[in-house]
Design a protein around this motif. Structure first.
Motif, short mmCIF file in Angstrom:
data_model
loop_
_atom_site.label_atom_id
_atom_site.label_comp_id
_atom_site.label_asym_id
_atom_site.label_seq_id
_atom_site.Cartn_x
_atom_site.Cartn_y
_atom_site.Cartn_z
N TRP A 1 2.24 -7.36 3.42
CA TRP A 1 2.46 -6.15 2.60
C TRP A 1 3.93 -5.75 2.67
O TRP A 1 4.56 -5.45 1.66
CB TRP A 1 1.56 -5.01 3.12
N CYS B 1 -1.77 2.89 -1.45
CA CYS B 1 -0.67 2.14 -0.84
C CYS B 1 0.41 3.13 -0.41
O CYS B 1 0.85 3.94 -1.22
CB CYS B 1 -0.10 1.14 -1.84
N CYS C 1 3.54 2.47 -2.97
CA CYS C 1 3.51 2.67 -4.43
C CYS C 1 2.37 3.57 -4.90
O CYS C 1 2.32 3.95 -6.06
CB CYS C 1 3.43 1.33 -5.15
N CYS D 1 -2.03 -4.80 -1.31
CA CYS D 1 -1.77 -3.92 -2.44
C CYS D 1 -1.59 -4.77 -3.70
O CYS D 1 -0.65 -5.57 -3.76
CB CYS D 1 -0.51 -3.09 -2.20
N THR E 1 -0.47 -4.02 -6.60
CA THR E 1 0.79 -3.76 -7.29
C THR E 1 1.97 -4.39 -6.54
O THR E 1 2.82 -5.06 -7.13
CB THR E 1 1.03 -2.24 -7.43
N CYS E 2 2.02 -4.19 -5.24
CA CYS E 2 3.16 -4.70 -4.47
C CYS E 2 3.09 -6.20 -4.19
O CYS E 2 4.11 -6.84 -3.97
CB CYS E 2 3.24 -3.99 -3.11
ZN LIG Z 1 1.81 -0.89 -3.23
#
Ligand SMILES: [Zn+2]
Length: 284
Positions: free
Chosen positions: A182, A244, A247, A264, A266-267
């Motif tokens: 992460w 998260c 984000c 996550c 998105t990340c």
């Molecule tokens: Zn994230």
């Protein structure tokens, strides 16, 4: 029961015990957990009257160096703790796997929680320690100064599996693999062989920073005895469904039979939600 001890948890255990039991004299040693002691010679009684020279970590193992050219090698496995008590155990503690009674009245206890007995101890001659297969098969330490990862992780296997492979790099398990990936913003399934030089450097920075940050946190947060439940400073692991911390997206998870990978979308995966692999053996 807390989470499985990994490099930061074993490191803080070794450091804090080293500060408190270095130079202490061992009065007697007992192994009430019949399955915990994996060696016969030298016998446990060889520890009587010896002095603890220090406590240190290698990978996820603890090592007690003892006078008389002896060494106790231990693995806490999923639910063990090595704890120092000011007084000796009263009525027999069923979680005890090894008791080291110190001449000053204190007691060092290897305790294990849960039903499985898997924590183990080996009493070895100091000269035989490094050759023991538990240590001789370990890869380089993940912290504080791992080698460059470009060659180390150059295999067509998922990063999550590579980071947890003790023969590849020593000290990381399921909790910290989630946190490191992460931090570095990599998919758990990205292949080690796909890392370019910049990505390998980014992952190395995340390993050193994440593990080092956890150790610094424990230095502030923990007092002896090491608590049964460690206050692990986790941001992603076991937090699927929560936002998260970076984000705000909802953290997702891939479920396996006996563990979970959290990430996550998105990340780490360009918004893709990874398939549930409960029945898959891909990461084994
Ligand atoms: Zn994230």
């Amino acid at each position: 029961m807390g989470a499985m001890p990994e490099l930061p948890e074993v490191e803080i255990t070794a450091r804090s015990l080293d500060r408190h039991v270095r130079d202490a004299q061992i009065e007697s040693a007992l192994a009430p957990g019949v399955n915990a002691l994996k060696t016969y010679a030298p016998p446990l009684s060889a520890l009587e009257g010896r002095q603890i020279l220090g406590v240190r970590r290698r990978g996820k193992h603890l090592i007690l160096d003892v006078s008389g050219e002896l060494a106790l090698l231990m693995h806490l496995m999923s639910a063990g703790r090595l704890q120092l008590y000011e007084k000796r155990a009263g009525p027999r503690d069923r979680t005890s796997r090894l008791l080291l009674r110190l001449a000053d009245g204190r007691e060092l206890r290897l305790r294990e929680f849960g039903s499985r007995q898997s924590a183990w101890v080996k009493l070895l001659g100091a000269g035989d320690l490094e050759a023991d297969e538990a240590l001789s098969t370990l890869g380089p330490e993940a912290w504080p100064d791992p080698p460059p990862l470009e060659d180390l992780l150059d295999a067509p296997r998922p990063l999550h599996a590579l980071l947890r492979d003790q023969r590849t790099i020593a000290g990381i398990g399921r909790s910290w693999a989630d946190e490191i990936l992460w931090e570095a913003r990599f998919s758990p399934y990205k292949r080690g062989s796909e890392l370019d030089a910049d990505e390998a450097a980014r992952l190395r920075d995340a390993i050193v920073g994440t593990l080092g940050g956890a150790i610094a946190h424990y230095e502030e947060a923990i007092e002896l005895p090491i608590p049964d439940k460690l206050p692990m400073p986790l941001q992603v692991h076991r937090r699927q469904g929560a936002p998260c911390p970076r984000c705000g997206s909802t953290l997702a998870a891939v479920h396996f039979e006996d563990y979970v990978i959290a990430y996550c979308p998105t990340c780490q995966t360009d918004g893709r939600v990874l398939k549930d692999r409960r029945l898959s053996r891909l990461l084994r």
